[in-house]
Design a protein around this motif. Sequence first.
Motif, short mmCIF file in Angstrom:
data_model
loop_
_atom_site.label_atom_id
_atom_site.label_comp_id
_atom_site.label_asym_id
_atom_site.label_seq_id
_atom_site.Cartn_x
_atom_site.Cartn_y
_atom_site.Cartn_z
N UNK A 184 14.69 0.03 -46.34
CA UNK A 184 15.32 0.46 -47.67
C UNK A 184 14.73 1.20 -48.92
N UNK A 187 16.10 4.84 -47.08
CA UNK A 187 17.55 4.34 -47.24
C UNK A 187 17.32 4.95 -48.57
N UNK A 188 16.59 4.67 -49.08
CA UNK A 188 16.43 4.98 -50.54
C UNK A 188 16.14 7.22 -50.54
N UNK A 189 16.08 6.68 -49.97
CA UNK A 189 15.40 8.21 -49.72
C UNK A 189 15.98 8.75 -49.20
N UNK A 193 16.66 9.50 -53.76
CA UNK A 193 15.76 9.22 -54.86
C UNK A 193 14.67 10.22 -55.23
N UNK A 194 13.49 9.92 -55.89
CA UNK A 194 12.59 10.65 -56.19
C UNK A 194 11.75 9.39 -56.31
N UNK A 197 11.56 6.52 -58.68
CA UNK A 197 12.20 5.90 -58.50
C UNK A 197 12.06 4.86 -57.80
N UNK A 201 11.67 0.59 -58.65
CA UNK A 201 12.80 -0.25 -58.12
C UNK A 201 12.50 -0.37 -56.66
N UNK A 202 11.80 0.16 -55.89
CA UNK A 202 12.60 -0.28 -54.60
C UNK A 202 11.02 -0.60 -54.20
N UNK A 205 9.55 -3.96 -57.22
CA UNK A 205 10.00 -5.49 -57.00
C UNK A 205 9.47 -6.22 -56.00
N UNK A 206 8.92 -4.92 -55.26
CA UNK A 206 8.86 -6.55 -53.58
C UNK A 206 7.46 -6.31 -53.60
N UNK B 84 15.84 17.18 -52.31
CA UNK B 84 16.13 15.44 -52.95
C UNK B 84 17.98 16.12 -53.69
N UNK B 95 21.97 3.77 -41.83
CA UNK B 95 21.24 2.87 -41.05
C UNK B 95 21.81 1.67 -39.79
N UNK B 103 17.86 -3.30 -50.74
CA UNK B 103 16.39 -3.79 -51.08
C UNK B 103 17.08 -5.23 -51.80
N UNK B 118 21.19 8.96 -60.70
CA UNK B 118 20.23 10.07 -60.82
C UNK B 118 20.61 11.84 -59.92
#
Lengths: 294, 318
Positions: A184, A187-189, A193-194, A197, A201-202, A205-206, B84, B95, B103, B118
Amino acid sequence: MLMTDVLRHVWPKRRGIEHYMLLMGIVIVICLTIMALLAPIIAPYDPIKTYVGKPYTPPCTEHLFGTDRMGRDVFSRILWGARSALAVASLAVVIAAAIGIPLGLLSGYIGGPIDRILSLIMDSIYAFPSLIMALAVAAALNPGGATSITSAMINTSLAISVVYIPSYFRVVRATVLSVRENLYVKAAQALGADVLTILTKYVAPNSLAPAIPIISMNFADAILTASGLSFLGVGLPPYFPDWGVDLATGWRDLPNGAWWMSFFPGLMIFLATLAFMMIGDALNELLNPRRGMK
Amino acid sequence: MSLLRVNNLRVVFETPYGQVKAVDGVSFEIERGEVVGLVGESGSGKSTLGLSIMKLLPPNARILSGQVIYNGVDLLRLKEDELRKIRGKEISMIFQDPMTTLNPTMRVGEHIAEALMYHYNMDKEEAWRIAKEVLESVGIPAERAMDYPHQMSGGMRQRVMIATAIALKPKLIIADEPTSALDVIVQDHILELLKDLRDRNKASIILITHDLSVTADIADRVLIMYAGRILEVGTVEHIYYHPHHPYTQGLLKSIPKLGSKSELYIIPGSPPDMTNPPSGCRFHPRCPYARGICMKEAPPLVKVEKGHLVACWLYIER
């Protein structure tokens, strides 16, 4: 809906010993908090005022926990002492977590030379005997004694927090190292996402669950260390109602048979430490993702 | 001009056992609205190829040479913050494993809303409104947007993944084994979704898979990849009805058929060790037609008919 989920998880129908440990720890902590909050109302005497009773009075109905060598009421001092104990310990834990956790996140996620340098610094703090470290920092912060009670409390907290920063750093960093490999994050990258973030956010929290038991463990340890510092004379000033201070001044009268002057502060330190330890241990057990597999 | 053009891309992984040549001189292009199937067995470098287009390779990977030209811009030369802006908005990725790509501490709708916020500077309310719309378009009721991933089944999570990938209306979607972890019925739904996406948004899709039947269903063209190289390129008809390369022929023969009495064909041998790949044609140790030249020199991709290219010495006059 989520809150009830959490509650059901923490307090299910089938409970083990760790559930009762958690409950007991929380009850003691709530009692301590009430003591601290209501000290001005329920304390029968002014804790600093001398000769409110005859010096060396053993526990009796007028002075529940007796009086000390200067005729101060031990019971009132114990109640007020809960304030400084909780204030110093929570401040120390908050400072340590506020520094250690973000550094651990950053270090683990970014890696490379920054990670190397931070880890080296943290490991060297960790390798140092903790009380000596706190002693050194407290002595450096309070040259010749603090000017006011507030600054003495803040300085004591700071001295203690330095010792704890590495434990947060290490635990969080280690978790981040495995969390950042999760799909994940990739996947965010892939969604653009910067770094900020992804971290907030990823990754964060984990990665924070393992730090929660440490918070309560440190809380217990912080009360002990704060008492230790006051005992050694670099913490809070001697007239101030604090369990560590009272223990330090009281134990000299033990040979005279005046046990109550050091017994009650010691008991309180023991109870508070025990409560936070129990909460920490229980959380450690309850938050373990492998729980229920054995 | 084609939407994406990959020129002579070479990617290696530095490992303690030596350099793994994961992608070794791959070139291909994709037109707008085209679906290309990238087929190969595990370790053939197909996922690495997908990740290098997005420049999302792991730290131990190195791009030795090549270009990835998207809309006239070489992505490999872009800076991280320029990339980005392209990731997610222009090119997005689906994926393989829907169980780990969401997440666990974030509501499923937030995955989409965040990206909208964003990339388009949307406010929270609008982003969530669109997120719910997109989820509904892949068959997930809007009220499930507030769910956490663990409250959903694998198929639903993969739909969420697809919703995240399409929410920003990208021009190119790289789908890395999007159906491999799902059962056959859900697989079918997901493929329908992808087709729908191509028709509605005119998106191009690179479908990375080891399953030839999946590509037959959806792809316009198929690239057959083996040991980091492309062995055969053609339309679905070319590949399925007139396979030229011995490897492609072997792959097709090894698809089990219902009712067939004969024993299932298996390509002899196993995929090569990529730290020390075979010389010449990478397939020669397993090829029934291997000759002297196959061990010495790698065959170039040559045209056998319009739009059908094969890299095999059998089809080269000498």
